[in-house]
Write an enzyme that holds these catalytic residues in place. Structure first.
Site, PDB file in Angstrom:
ATOM      1  N   PHE A 152       0.986   4.786   4.619  1.00  0.00           N
ATOM      2  CA  PHE A 152       0.917   3.333   4.737  1.00  0.00           C
ATOM      3  C   PHE A 152       1.696   2.738   3.575  1.00  0.00           C
ATOM      4  O   PHE A 152       1.275   2.819   2.423  1.00  0.00           O
ATOM      5  CB  PHE A 152      -0.510   2.794   4.720  1.00  0.00           C
ATOM      6  N   ASP A 237       4.808   5.741  -4.338  1.00  0.00           N
ATOM      7  CA  ASP A 237       4.215   4.463  -3.972  1.00  0.00           C
ATOM      8  C   ASP A 237       2.822   4.418  -4.589  1.00  0.00           C
ATOM      9  O   ASP A 237       1.857   4.948  -4.036  1.00  0.00           O
ATOM     10  CB  ASP A 237       4.149   4.327  -2.452  1.00  0.00           C
ATOM     11  N   LYS A 266      -0.068  -5.030  -5.927  1.00  0.00           N
ATOM     12  CA  LYS A 266      -1.503  -5.305  -5.921  1.00  0.00           C
ATOM     13  C   LYS A 266      -2.049  -5.618  -7.305  1.00  0.00           C
ATOM     14  O   LYS A 266      -1.973  -6.740  -7.756  1.00  0.00           O
ATOM     15  CB  LYS A 266      -2.262  -4.163  -5.246  1.00  0.00           C
TER      16      LYS A 266
END
Length: 412
Positions: A152, A237, A266
């Protein structure tokens, strides 16, 4: 998944009114739990009815430092009074400090700031391709990037082109070429996929959306050795796994690995503003020339001010240590639930866990709703799994309270 039906005529409560308005006027791209948050502080949120909930999701790690963190709010307020946006048409006085501080935190040289995680992943993809053509010498238009099953990395058209999640992918073609998918955690499959056209391997050190999947020991170190030997970039990531979540600044550190490129987001914005970045060496990010990539809001003064405070908080290592110590407690408690017929498996690292609910007990959504009724907020993924990722500032007492509610739900 069908959406829960809410009354849209003469709703009675503030919750019903808010949800009805959202149902009437928002696109159905999410399926949130039926709670409407009004205020939040630390690890706790309060809804429009005045009910309090322990936040055990932390905005998918965007709220690592908790809700309303005073240091972050003060940094944001001070910057709001000065300047919030210049665009990248001009310099501003927070940009250089932010880039220098983030590069130092990562042990890298250059920073390319964006806003969202998906933008940062797109930036990494573009950079890797450009590096492949200009530095490695791959023929133009033939660059290949290897990714993992169950990844994801976002939901843009390019990113869903290399997703294996039918919910995110189906119906959005034609798909962007140039990617090869291999099983996660399988070094032999990865080695077999690398060829002379391969410019990068893009991986999550821990797969979050897939259910907090931790790769086998030695896998990341093997990826690092293979990519170095074959002159391929290793892109990590760390949008969810990075910045303290796993008990280290970066999840790659658990195997002593330093990738060629970090993709961050984030928590970099402290839960205050969206901030993301790609961080790498001068050799890699230096291939980007003016006009080839950018963002009006990327690296804006407000974002830089907040991110600088985030970096300062991470420099001391206290939050990482807290996440490591409390994470050991979290996982020891969760492991006690396995084998009783309600939980099939638990996984994770630090203050991050995936809990697989036995289908006989119910779905992840059902367990999440039952926890909500008891004052704890988590979220399901892939049907049978709930994710636990509280703010890194959570106390042991609050964590234990939340775990007690989980045991009540599972035993009920």
């Amino acid at each position: 998944m069908p959406r829960t039906a809410y009354r849209t005529e003469s709703p009675v409560t503030s919750t019903e009114r808010s949800i009805a308005a959202a149902e009437a006027h928002s696109a159905h791209n999410y399926h949130p739990l039926p709670v409407v948050v009004a205020t939040a502080e630390g690890s706790w949120m309060t809804d429009v009815e005045g009910r309090r909930y322990l936040d055990m999701l932390a905005g998918y790690s965007a709220l690592n430092f908790g809700h309303g963190n005073r240091r972050l709010l003060d940094a944001a307020k001070a910057q709001l009074e000065r300047v919030t946006l210049t665009s990248r048409a001009f310099h501003h006085d927070r940009f250089g400090d932010f880039c220098a501080a983030l590069a130092e935190l990562c042990g890298m040289e250059l920073v390319l700031p964006m806003n969202t995680g998906a933008e940062a992943v797109e930036t990494a993809v573009k950079t890797a391709r450009k590096w492949g053509y200009e530095v490695k010498g791959v023929p133009d238009g033939q660059a290949k990037i290897i990714v993992a099953e169950n990844n994801f990395h976002g939901r843009t058209t390019t990113i869903v082109s290399f997703s294996t999640d039918p919910e995110a992918r189906a119906g959005f073609g034609p798909y962007t070429p140039g990617f090869e998918i291999v099983p996660y955690g399988d070094p032999a499959a990865l080695a077999a996929a690398v060829d002379d056209r391969t410019v990068a391997v893009l991986l999550e050190p821990i797969q979050g959306e897939a259910g907090v999947l931790v790769p086998p020991p030695g896998y990341l170190a093997g990826v690092r050795e293979l990519t170095r030997r074959r002159n391929v970039l290793f892109i990590a990531d760390e949008i969810q796994s990075g910045l303290g979540r796993t008990g280290r600044t970066f999840a790659c550190e658990h195997e002593g690995v330093v990738p060629d490129m970090y993709v961050l987001g984030k928590a970099l914005g402290g839960g205050v503003v969206p901030v993301s970045a790609v961080v790498s060496s001068r050799e890699v990010l230096g291939v980007i020339a003016p006009g080839e990539h950018g963002s009006t809001f990327g690296g804006n003064p407000l974002a830089c001010a907040v991110a600088l405070e985030v970096i300062a908080m991470l420099r001391t290592g206290e939050l990482q240590q807290h996440a490591a110590e409390l994470g050991e407690h979290l996982h020891s408690e969760l492991r006690l639930l396995v084998g009783d017929g309600t939980v099939d498996a638990v996984r994770g690292r630090g203050l991050w866990a995936g809990v697989d609910i036995n289908p006989a007990r119910g779905t992840g959504r059902e367990v999440s709703e039952q926890l909500m009724a008891r004052g704890v907020l988590v979220k399901d993924t892939h049907g049978a799994t709930i994710r636990i990722a509280p703010p890194l500032v959570i106390s042991k007492e609050d964590l234990d309270w939340g775990l007690a509610r989980l045991r009540e739900v599972l035993e009920g």
